[in-house]
Design a protein around this motif. Structure first.
Motif, short mmCIF file in Angstrom:
data_model
loop_
_atom_site.label_atom_id
_atom_site.label_comp_id
_atom_site.label_asym_id
_atom_site.label_seq_id
_atom_site.Cartn_x
_atom_site.Cartn_y
_atom_site.Cartn_z
N ILE A 9 3.25 -4.07 -11.59
CA ILE A 9 3.07 -5.52 -11.74
C ILE A 9 4.01 -6.25 -10.78
N ARG A 10 3.61 -7.46 -10.43
CA ARG A 10 4.47 -8.33 -9.64
C ARG A 10 4.85 -9.52 -10.50
N GLU B 152 1.51 -10.79 -12.26
CA GLU B 152 0.33 -10.40 -11.49
C GLU B 152 0.20 -8.88 -11.59
N VAL B 153 -0.89 -8.41 -12.17
CA VAL B 153 -1.12 -6.96 -12.33
C VAL B 153 -1.69 -6.43 -11.02
N ILE B 154 -0.93 -5.54 -10.38
CA ILE B 154 -1.39 -4.96 -9.12
C ILE B 154 -2.16 -3.67 -9.37
N ARG B 155 -1.66 -2.86 -10.31
CA ARG B 155 -2.38 -1.61 -10.69
C ARG B 155 -2.29 -1.47 -12.20
N ILE C 49 8.56 -6.50 -7.76
CA ILE C 49 7.46 -5.56 -8.00
C ILE C 49 8.03 -4.43 -8.85
N VAL C 50 7.41 -4.19 -10.01
CA VAL C 50 7.97 -3.30 -11.02
C VAL C 50 6.93 -2.26 -11.42
N GLU D 181 0.84 -1.21 0.00
CA GLU D 181 0.00 0.00 0.00
C GLU D 181 0.87 1.26 0.00
N GLN D 182 1.96 1.20 0.77
CA GLN D 182 2.87 2.34 0.81
C GLN D 182 3.52 2.56 -0.56
N LEU D 183 3.90 1.47 -1.23
CA LEU D 183 4.49 1.58 -2.56
C LEU D 183 3.50 2.19 -3.56
#
Length: 342
Positions: A266-267, A336-339, A310-311, A254-256
């Motif tokens: 993405i992860r 894995e798409v985070i955002r 995490i990129v 969340e901080q990232l």
């Protein structure tokens, strides 16, 4: 090689009944290094002592090379134990005997002639890296050296199976690694089946082929070490994996996301050979995107490397989509798409 079915051990006191091992089923393959991990009280040390009947099972079957261990009489069990070596957390050496005399002790018990005994002891001292220390006493040795004597003694009768009960937990990290390297070397040179009992996941990660996780006397999860690391199912397994990989990633996410509020995040999950691919540089050359590594960790197992990155990807949406699609279709890296910013 080793087949265990319905194994159970119950300890009874005047006021209580404790089930230390609870109907355990397990198959261990010939020549593998198999890890059993659990916290204190999980039943793992009782389990390993059942394999050579240092503890008598309450129920169940233990077959080693199709020999039913639970049915052997006293004399048959004594002979069978010569094929099952064991090393301990606190070494259990004879303090009044030299290194070579400690190693020779099981051969004396087995009635091996002195000339043959001396030759075997010399071979084992070289194997465990103690040449020149033959006449030293245990009090003159470091912890790692004492454990090397314990390993040599356990190998004296050319066993088919080596049981290791918390064999490195009394040692410092550097010495632990040297003992683990020695066990791998012995496994490869002698084709020995090794069963390793521990509460430390980095020990499992470093040398084991497969692992079983014990909790409350039961095996709650088992499989190839890499698979268990990648996809831990039980809470206790996840805690062990966190010993190696850390547990701050989700807390930091969340901080990232707040700190890096632009672009896609993405992860990447790397497994085996894919962990060694120069993927980030390939993407930067192939697509018009900027890549920023925000967080990551890669570690090694016997089956290869694994880890996560995490990129952050910045640039034209179409180029970012192409880059993600390339990773998904052309590599063995899981995405894995985070955002996803559109």
């Amino acid at each position: 090689m080793i087949s265990i079915q319905g194994l159970r051990k119950v300890f009874k006191t005047k006021t209580n009944t404790i089930t230390a091992v609870d109907r355990l089923d397990l198959d261990i393959q010939d020549g593998e290094i198999f890890g059993v991990i659990g916290y204190s009280g999980a039943g793992k040390s009782t389990f390993v002592r059942l394999l050579n009947r240092l503890e008598e099972p309450s129920e169940g079957s233990i077959k080693i090379d199709d020999k039913e261990i639970t049915e052997l009489n006293t004399n048959e069990l004594r002979l069978a134990r010569q094929e099952i070596g064991m090393i301990f957390q606190h070494f259990n050496l004879l303090w009044s005997r030299t290194i070579e005399d400690n190693i020779a002790f099981p051969l004396e018990i087995a009635g091996v002639p002195k000339a043959e005994r001396d030759k075997r002891v010399e071979e084992l001292i070289r194997l465990v890296g103690l040449a020149g220390r033959e006449n030293a006493y245990p009090s003159q040795l470091s912890g790692g050296q004492k454990q090397r004597v314990g390993i040599a003694r356990a190998l004296a009768n050319n066993p088919k199976v080596l049981l290791c009960d918390e064999a490195t937990s009394a040692l410092d990290p550097e010495t632990t690694n040297s003992i683990l390297d020695l066990l791998v070397d012995i496994n490869q040179k002698l084709g020995l089946t090794i069963i390793l009992i521990t509460h430390e996941m980095h020990v499992i990660r470093k040398i084991c082929n497969r692992v079983a996780v014990m909790e409350n006397g039961k095996i709650v999860e088992q499989g190839d070490v890499l698979d268990v690391f990648l996809h831990p199912k039980e809470t206790v397994t996840k805690k062990f994996v966190e010993q190696v990989m850390g547990n701050g990633e989700e807390d930091d996410l969340e901080q990232l996301l707040a700190e890096y509020d632009q672009g896609n995040i993405i992860r990447l999950h790397f497994v085996g050979e894919s962990a060694n691919q120069a993927l980030i540089s390939q993407l930067a050359k192939k697509y018009n995107v900027d890549l920023n590594i925000l967080q990551g960790k890669i570690t090694q197992t016997q089956r290869g490397a694994y880890g996560t990155l995490i990129v952050q990807l910045l640039g034209n949406t179409d180029e970012i989509d192409k880059a993600v699609q390339y990773i998904t279709n052309k590599t063995s890296v899981e995405v894995e798409v985070i955002r996803n910013v559109k």
